[in-house]
Design a protein around this motif. Structure first.
Motif, PDB file in Angstrom:
ATOM      1  N   LYS A 245      23.046 -11.469   6.342  1.00  6.59           N
ATOM      2  CA  LYS A 245      23.091 -11.877   7.237  1.00  6.59           C
ATOM      3  C   LYS A 245      24.185 -12.965   7.373  1.00  6.59           C
ATOM      4  O   LYS A 245      25.503 -12.761   8.328  1.00  6.59           O
ATOM      5  CB  LYS A 245      22.108 -11.894   8.183  1.00  6.59           C
ATOM      6  CG  LYS A 245      22.117 -12.294   9.765  1.00  6.59           C
ATOM      7  CD  LYS A 245      22.400 -10.536  10.996  1.00  6.59           C
ATOM      8  CE  LYS A 245      22.733 -11.375  12.267  1.00  6.59           C
ATOM      9  NZ  LYS A 245      22.526 -10.164  12.378  1.00  6.59           N
TER      10      LYS A 245
ATOM     11  N   ALA B  88      27.023 -13.762   5.159  1.00  2.45           N
ATOM     12  CA  ALA B  88      27.850 -12.281   4.744  1.00  2.45           C
ATOM     13  C   ALA B  88      28.640 -12.351   5.924  1.00  2.45           C
ATOM     14  O   ALA B  88      29.656 -12.578   5.833  1.00  2.45           O
ATOM     15  CB  ALA B  88      27.213 -11.656   3.594  1.00  2.45           C
ATOM     16  N   LYS B  89      28.113 -12.323   7.314  1.00  2.00           N
ATOM     17  CA  LYS B  89      29.195 -11.440   8.115  1.00  2.00           C
ATOM     18  C   LYS B  89      29.047 -12.022   9.112  1.00  2.00           C
ATOM     19  O   LYS B  89      30.045 -12.368   9.554  1.00  2.00           O
ATOM     20  CB  LYS B  89      27.679  -9.427   8.655  1.00  2.00           C
ATOM     21  CG  LYS B  89      27.840  -9.110   7.114  1.00  2.00           C
ATOM     22  CD  LYS B  89      26.574  -8.032   8.337  1.00  2.00           C
ATOM     23  CE  LYS B  89      26.393  -7.146   7.395  1.00  2.00           C
ATOM     24  NZ  LYS B  89      25.139  -6.203   7.826  1.00  2.00           N
ATOM     25  N   GLU B  90      28.209 -13.714   9.263  1.00  3.38           N
ATOM     26  CA  GLU B  90      28.277 -14.436  10.898  1.00  3.38           C
ATOM     27  C   GLU B  90      28.410 -15.211  10.756  1.00  3.38           C
ATOM     28  O   GLU B  90      27.029 -15.567   9.474  1.00  3.38           O
ATOM     29  CB  GLU B  90      28.009 -13.871  11.927  1.00  3.38           C
ATOM     30  CG  GLU B  90      26.565 -13.043  11.970  1.00  3.38           C
ATOM     31  CD  GLU B  90      25.915 -12.626  13.321  1.00  3.38           C
ATOM     32  OE1 GLU B  90      26.036 -13.195  14.248  1.00  3.38           O
ATOM     33  OE2 GLU B  90      25.027 -11.217  13.154  1.00  3.38           O
TER      34      GLU B  90
ATOM     35  N   LYS C 260      27.035 -20.353   4.989  1.00  2.00           N
ATOM     36  CA  LYS C 260      27.323 -19.336   4.238  1.00  2.00           C
ATOM     37  C   LYS C 260      26.557 -18.872   3.116  1.00  2.00           C
ATOM     38  O   LYS C 260      26.760 -19.846   2.268  1.00  2.00           O
ATOM     39  CB  LYS C 260      28.338 -18.207   4.234  1.00  2.00           C
ATOM     40  CG  LYS C 260      29.494 -18.328   6.109  1.00  2.00           C
ATOM     41  CD  LYS C 260      30.246 -17.809   6.059  1.00  2.00           C
ATOM     42  CE  LYS C 260      30.830 -17.388   6.988  1.00  2.00           C
ATOM     43  NZ  LYS C 260      30.396 -15.554   7.528  1.00  2.00           N
TER      44      LYS C 260
ATOM     45  N   LYS D 141      28.083 -14.013  -0.903  1.00  2.00           N
ATOM     46  CA  LYS D 141      27.972 -12.544  -1.075  1.00  2.00           C
ATOM     47  C   LYS D 141      27.497 -12.152  -3.092  1.00  2.00           C
ATOM     48  O   LYS D 141      26.526 -12.561  -3.322  1.00  2.00           O
ATOM     49  CB  LYS D 141      28.947 -11.412  -0.641  1.00  2.00           C
ATOM     50  CG  LYS D 141      28.060 -10.707  -0.470  1.00  2.00           C
ATOM     51  CD  LYS D 141      29.136  -8.780  -0.352  1.00  2.00           C
ATOM     52  CE  LYS D 141      29.044  -7.848  -0.333  1.00  2.00           C
ATOM     53  NZ  LYS D 141      29.385  -6.876   0.621  1.00  2.00           N
TER      54      LYS D 141
ATOM     55  N   SER E  34      22.967  -6.246  -0.174  1.00  2.31           N
ATOM     56  CA  SER E  34      23.911  -7.553  -0.338  1.00  2.31           C
ATOM     57  C   SER E  34      25.632  -7.163   0.281  1.00  2.31           C
ATOM     58  O   SER E  34      26.433  -6.668   0.754  1.00  2.31           O
ATOM     59  CB  SER E  34      23.762  -8.333  -1.349  1.00  2.31           C
ATOM     60  OG  SER E  34      24.002  -7.710  -2.319  1.00  2.31           O
TER      61      SER E  34
END
Length: 179
Positions: free
Chosen positions: A72, A74-76, A99, A102, A179
């Motif tokens: 999560k 990694a996206k926002e 963050k 990844k 991931s």
């Protein structure tokens, strides 16, 4: 009226049961415990269930929680409040707003993030003043020695965590696809 309230109360409690480790499980991460206090965004488990605020997650489920959190973040960007315990190490409530890269293992991220303040103080001893309670007489050298000892203990525990993570991911390669 009281009977109706009692029934509603039972239904409500059944609805908010936190995600817990299944009774039948392998021995993976049996010494891992995460207390999820909450987040700015809704967090879902790998299988789509919502994590409830104040959930206590243990074992392999706790590792899967960290894995879902990594995916999560990694996206926002958002804030999450957690407690982390593994073997003899326990890290009280902390804010996670970083963050998780990844391509970085969770163990490497936690090793850096949870030891960040200790390392800062070891490299910048002039900042120790704010951590010494007013009216207390503590020698800076003694405090630095204690911080160094805690850091060494933490790194040793994280070595064990890393070994367990590598073994777990070898047995569960499907997680690497997430991931």
């Amino acid at each position: 009226m009281n009977n109706a309230r009692a029934i509603l109360k039972k239904l409500y409690h059944e609805e908010i049961v936190p995600i817990e480790e299944p009774l039948i499980t392998d021995d993976a991460f049996r010494d891992l415990k995460i207390i999820y206090h909450g987040s700015e965004v809704e967090l879902k488990s790998i299988d789509g269930r919502n994590y409830r605020n104040e959930s206590i997650i243990t074992g392999a489920e706790a590792y899967k929680f960290l894995f879902a959190l990594k995916a999560k973040t990694a996206k926002e960007s958002f804030k999450t409040w957690l407690e982390f315990s593994y073997k003899s190490y326990s890290h009280g409530k902390f804010l996670l707003s970083d963050k998780i890269p990844k391509d970085e293992p969770i163990s490497a991220f936690l090793r850096t993030r949870l030891n960040k303040n200790r390392q800062h103080l070891l490299h910048n001893p002039q900042d120790l003043k704010q951590y010494i309670p007013t009216g207390k007489t503590i020698r800076a050298d003694d405090l630095l020695q204690q911080i160094k000892l805690e850091s060494t203990l933490f790194l040793s525990v994280m070595d064990d965590f890393e070994q367990e993570e590598n073994s777990y991911l070898n047995n569960h390669p499907e997680l690497l696809q997430i991931s």
